[in-house]
Motif scaffolding. Structure first.
Motif, short mmCIF file in Angstrom:
data_model
loop_
_atom_site.label_atom_id
_atom_site.label_comp_id
_atom_site.label_asym_id
_atom_site.label_seq_id
_atom_site.Cartn_x
_atom_site.Cartn_y
_atom_site.Cartn_z
N LEU A 35 0.87 -1.17 0.00
CA LEU A 35 0.00 0.00 0.00
C LEU A 35 0.91 1.23 0.00
O LEU A 35 1.39 1.65 1.06
CB LEU A 35 -0.93 0.03 1.21
N PRO A 36 1.20 1.79 -1.17
CA PRO A 36 2.07 2.97 -1.22
C PRO A 36 1.52 4.07 -0.32
O PRO A 36 0.38 4.49 -0.46
CB PRO A 36 2.03 3.37 -2.70
N SER A 37 2.34 4.54 0.61
CA SER A 37 1.87 5.47 1.62
C SER A 37 3.06 6.03 2.37
O SER A 37 4.21 5.73 2.06
CB SER A 37 0.91 4.76 2.59
N SER A 38 2.77 6.86 3.39
CA SER A 38 3.81 7.42 4.25
C SER A 38 4.02 6.49 5.43
O SER A 38 3.11 6.29 6.24
CB SER A 38 3.41 8.81 4.74
N PRO A 39 5.21 5.90 5.58
CA PRO A 39 5.42 4.89 6.61
C PRO A 39 5.50 5.45 8.03
O PRO A 39 5.52 4.66 8.98
CB PRO A 39 6.76 4.25 6.21
N GLN A 40 5.55 6.78 8.20
CA GLN A 40 5.49 7.32 9.56
C GLN A 40 4.19 6.95 10.24
O GLN A 40 4.10 6.93 11.46
CB GLN A 40 5.65 8.85 9.56
N ALA A 41 3.16 6.66 9.45
CA ALA A 41 1.88 6.19 9.98
C ALA A 41 1.70 4.73 9.60
O ALA A 41 1.74 4.38 8.42
CB ALA A 41 0.73 7.02 9.42
N GLU A 42 1.51 3.87 10.59
CA GLU A 42 1.25 2.47 10.30
C GLU A 42 -0.17 2.30 9.77
O GLU A 42 -1.03 3.16 9.96
CB GLU A 42 1.46 1.63 11.57
#
Length: 260
Positions: free
Chosen positions: A129-136
């Motif tokens: 799921l391409p996303s910002s990894p700072q948020a799980e």
């Protein structure tokens, strides 16, 4: 916000997610069959995850396991989420583009899910799921496409925006049936927030997904990373944005032409 704007904006975000990422990251094709790998305990799941995602022994990662019956065979199935924030940071350092990657929220393939079928004990290949990894990834389950077993819902962040994907299980693989925005540009001048509601459909045994304009308290972020842990309290307004209907034949949610 028009339907066309949402689709173009969302497509742009996903395309951006793929540009700052290494080319050897595994991404499962929606039609790809799961590998015939069975699990017995968390240790075996971890070994499978580490092998599939090429996680080194020195690499830190976060793994969580959720249980729910997702296919109606009574046996509890498992959803595994994997977060590779450490990898995202190390790749940014290696590329000498730390400031740029931080500004872009480390967007890339650093959040994954795996599905474990409870009856066969088969575990899938990784689904990115391409996303910002700072948020799980945030996992929940709801009766959505039927009334017998629950479906999978995953929330994820892309910089100051959040989205929700809806999945049902087919042939032991999660199939995405819909997606919608939760909020966009949070804490900025052009922020938009939405309230998502599930509505009984009297014609079929599934629920409609209704998106309303929402409202929340004003917020600003002195620390850019604070946006990833902040959970806005969104309340519903009477302004309907769109209503999605489920098609059992195509296993997808759609918009009616007379409502667009």
């Amino acid at each position: 916000m028009t339907k066309q704007y949402f689709y173009f904006a969302f497509l742009s975000l996903i395309l951006s997610a793929c540009t700052g990422n290494s080319n050897d990251e595994p991404v499962q094709d929606p039609g790809q069959k799961e590998e015939e790998v069975t699990y017995y305990d968390e240790a075996k799941i971890r070994r499978h995850v580490e092998a599939q995602l090429k996680i080194l022994a020195t690499e830190k990662y976060d793994l969580k396991i959720y249980e729910e019956d997702l296919n109606g065979d009574v046996e509890p199935d498992r959803i595994i989420t994997v977060n590779l924030l450490d990898r995202a940071i190390n790749e940014a350092i290696a590329s000498n583009k730390v400031a740029k990657r931080v500004e872009m929220g480390y967007i890339g393939n650093y959040n994954y899910i795996f599905y474990v079928d409870g009856k066969s004990q088969v575990i899938t290949s990784p689904i990115a799921l391409p996303s910002s990894p700072q948020a799980e990834l945030k996992v929940s389950f709801e009766y959505l496409t039927n009334e017998i077993y629950k479906d999978l819902i995953i929330d994820y962040r892309i910089r100051n925006s959040a989205f929700r994907n809806f999945y049902t299980i087919k042939s032991r693989v999660p199939i995405q049936v819909s997606t919608t925005e939760l909020f966009t540009d949070l804490g900025r001048d052009k922020q938009e927030v939405y309230f998502i509601e599930l509505e009984e459909n009297p014609n079929i045994n599934s629920k409609n997904i209704i998106v309303y304009k929402g409202k929340t308290d004003p917020i600003s972020f002195g620390d850019p990373d604070a946006v990833y842990s902040y959970q806005p309290n969104i309340t519903k307004t009477n302004e309907l944005v769109r209503r999605w209907y489920y098609s059992p034949k195509y296993m997808k949610y759609y918009l009616r032409k007379d409502e667009m």
